[in-house]
Design a protein around this motif. Sequence first.
Motif, PDB file in Angstrom:
ATOM      1  N   GLU A 188      18.587 -14.425  24.720  1.00  0.00           N
ATOM      2  CA  GLU A 188      18.001 -14.737  26.025  1.00  0.00           C
ATOM      3  C   GLU A 188      18.393 -13.717  27.089  1.00  0.00           C
ATOM      4  OE1 GLU A 188      15.825 -17.089  26.883  1.00  0.00           O
ATOM      5  OE2 GLU A 188      15.677 -17.807  24.810  1.00  0.00           O
ATOM      6  N   ASP A 189      19.662 -13.314  27.100  1.00  0.00           N
ATOM      7  CA  ASP A 189      20.164 -12.445  28.159  1.00  0.00           C
ATOM      8  C   ASP A 189      19.899 -10.965  27.911  1.00  0.00           C
ATOM      9  OD1 ASP A 189      21.162 -14.720  29.369  1.00  0.00           O
ATOM     10  OD2 ASP A 189      23.186 -14.471  28.558  1.00  0.00           O
ATOM     11  N   LYS A 192      15.382 -10.708  24.844  1.00  0.00           N
ATOM     12  CA  LYS A 192      14.178 -11.197  25.525  1.00  0.00           C
ATOM     13  C   LYS A 192      13.987 -10.495  26.864  1.00  0.00           C
ATOM     14  CE  LYS A 192      11.980 -15.587  26.803  1.00  0.00           C
ATOM     15  NZ  LYS A 192      12.172 -17.065  26.838  1.00  0.00           N
ATOM     16  N   ARG A 193      15.070 -10.322  27.593  1.00  0.00           N
ATOM     17  CA  ARG A 193      15.002  -9.695  28.923  1.00  0.00           C
ATOM     18  C   ARG A 193      14.601  -8.223  28.814  1.00  0.00           C
ATOM     19  NH1 ARG A 193      19.363  -7.792  32.392  1.00  0.00           N
ATOM     20  NH2 ARG A 193      18.760  -7.987  34.580  1.00  0.00           N
ATOM     21  N   ASN A 243      13.030 -11.907  34.475  1.00  0.00           N
ATOM     22  CA  ASN A 243      12.606 -13.086  33.712  1.00  0.00           C
ATOM     23  C   ASN A 243      11.544 -13.904  34.444  1.00  0.00           C
ATOM     24  OD1 ASN A 243      14.394 -12.601  31.565  1.00  0.00           O
ATOM     25  ND2 ASN A 243      16.073 -13.621  32.630  1.00  0.00           N
ATOM     26  N   SER A 245       8.187 -15.221  35.502  1.00  0.00           N
ATOM     27  CA  SER A 245       6.862 -15.196  34.874  1.00  0.00           C
ATOM     28  C   SER A 245       5.830 -14.554  35.788  1.00  0.00           C
ATOM     29  CB  SER A 245       6.423 -16.618  34.495  1.00  0.00           C
ATOM     30  OG  SER A 245       6.361 -17.449  35.650  1.00  0.00           O
ATOM     31  N   HIS A 248       5.935 -10.896  35.365  1.00  0.00           N
ATOM     32  CA  HIS A 248       5.268 -10.473  34.129  1.00  0.00           C
ATOM     33  C   HIS A 248       3.770 -10.302  34.357  1.00  0.00           C
ATOM     34  CE1 HIS A 248       8.728 -12.562  31.703  1.00  0.00           C
ATOM     35  NE2 HIS A 248       9.117 -11.463  32.332  1.00  0.00           N
TER      36      HIS A 248
END
Length: 288
Positions: A188-189, A192-193, A243, A245, A248
Amino acid sequence: MQLSGLLNEIQTQAHSITDWDDWAQRVERVLSLPLDSVARAVLLGAQCPLPAYGFASGYQVALFVLYPQANPKQRYAFCVTEPKGNSPKAIETYLQQSPDGWQLHGHKSFITAIDQADVFLVAAEVKGAATDGNKKTIKLVVLEKNAPGITLQPLPELPFVAELSHGAMAMDSVAIGESQILPGDGYEDYVKRFRTIEDIHVSAALLGFWLGLAFRFQWPASAKERLLGVWMQYQGLLAFDFNDSGAHIALAGVLQHQAQCFDELLPQLDTLPEALRNTCIRDRKLEQ
């Protein structure tokens, strides 16, 4: 540094990097400048002789954003992908505690810039760790390239950015100290980041490469203005959490704008020497 100063450096240093050793020294220098990460990526990209170097530049800047404690004198590679993929379920490389400490075992099947890297950031499952249901505990491990127990294997050239090395790595009972295991959730940290961080900075560095073309080959002012406009859009993304959204969605829009900008500037590639022009067209796959 003011924007005018950056543009002057881009103009004087456009495509001046000579080889990978020179590139590594330029990365170290630019990382020391009091600039934000996007400006660093653009400035490095502008100095690159080929898109492959630009990709590697953005990749390095992105890794220093992900791992701020990284040593500017060293180059890094992110090691996640395995034969079954890069999701937590697919990560079978593992850390296991022994009487002598931690040991790392496994195989990474695709590592970008493996020849250029001094240090690997390796995603691995912690065997025997308490889990939340079926969720694996993933950690990121900092691994020196010359550590005993590592075997590197070069992979064939890709059909684009062929100048950038790729390879695989096997790890057999590699000794790992506690300080090499980064805090936090490795997936996660970090993993994914990194997807968003990499997209922003690699794309910004490739934009810088095109800006270097514009200055080196005296493209019209309108071409430089359009490229500068996209640069400022990447700068704007730094105001938001990677992170987020919403960020993104905004990044997707900037990437589309950049691709459109490059498409409309394609006729300017006729000003380039044939070999460079062909390489730039080949490597447009990076934006597709």
